[in-house]
Scaffold this motif. Structure first.
Motif, PDB file in Angstrom:
ATOM      1  N   ILE A 217      -7.189   0.543  -3.889  1.00  0.00           N
ATOM      2  CA  ILE A 217      -6.236  -0.301  -3.183  1.00  0.00           C
ATOM      3  C   ILE A 217      -6.696  -0.344  -1.729  1.00  0.00           C
ATOM      4  CG2 ILE A 217      -4.240  -0.060  -4.708  1.00  0.00           C
ATOM      5  CD1 ILE A 217      -3.202   2.169  -2.828  1.00  0.00           C
TER       6      ILE A 217
ATOM      7  N   PHE B 147       0.847  -1.200   0.000  1.00  0.00           N
ATOM      8  CA  PHE B 147       0.000   0.000   0.000  1.00  0.00           C
ATOM      9  C   PHE B 147       0.877   1.243   0.000  1.00  0.00           C
ATOM     10  CE2 PHE B 147      -2.355   3.528   1.728  1.00  0.00           C
ATOM     11  CZ  PHE B 147      -3.614   3.409   1.164  1.00  0.00           C
TER      12      PHE B 147
ATOM     13  N   THR C 221      -6.064  -2.616   2.227  1.00  0.00           N
ATOM     14  CA  THR C 221      -5.208  -3.549   2.950  1.00  0.00           C
ATOM     15  C   THR C 221      -5.988  -4.575   3.759  1.00  0.00           C
ATOM     16  OG1 THR C 221      -4.998  -2.077   4.860  1.00  0.00           O
ATOM     17  CG2 THR C 221      -3.322  -1.882   3.117  1.00  0.00           C
TER      18      THR C 221
END
Length: 127
Positions: free
Chosen positions: A118, A71, A120
């Motif tokens: 994106i 990330f 996590t």
């Protein structure tokens, strides 16, 4: 039964430029053209196969689950490229990331208006 996503076709006005954009941001490689497609293979064997169209493109959403370290690297590329990013898919919180489910996430657009994400932590994974 085993079901696995193998590939999806991504509409683009310039398939080479669009594939290169995704590969550069995510730190991946553009594969050799396959028929009318320019593929980008995502770890795990899934490819996003870019196909060129002169028509209007309906933006789609593509989310990429990444590690915390990845990330940082990818988000650094987003910022270095001068891309606008948001904390939410509706683009109401520009210049912010989210911390959903105890992770981090950000949204940004590709050259065709596709909404890339994106994150996590998978949604619903808790904190």
């Amino acid at each position: 039964m085993t079901v696995q996503l193998n590939h999806t076709i991504v509409a683009a006005h310039d398939k080479k430029t669009s594939a290169r954009f995704l590969a550069d941001i995510l730190g991946l490689e553009v594969s050799e053209p396959f028929g009318p497609f320019v593929p980008v293979e995502i770890p795990g064997g899934v490819t996003l196969d870019y196909a060129e169209t002169p028509e209007d493109i309906t933006p789609q959403h593509y989310a990429f689950l990444v590690s915390e370290d990845d990330f940082d690297t990818i988000f650094g590329r987003v910022r270095s490229a001068g891309l606008t990013y948001w904390a939410d898919p509706f683009h109401h919180h520009p210049g912010e990331i989210n911390h959903n489910d105890g992770g981090r996430g950000a949204y940004f657009d590709d050259p065709n208006g596709h909404n890339l994400e994106i994150l996590t932590r998978p949604y619903g994974s808790g904190s």
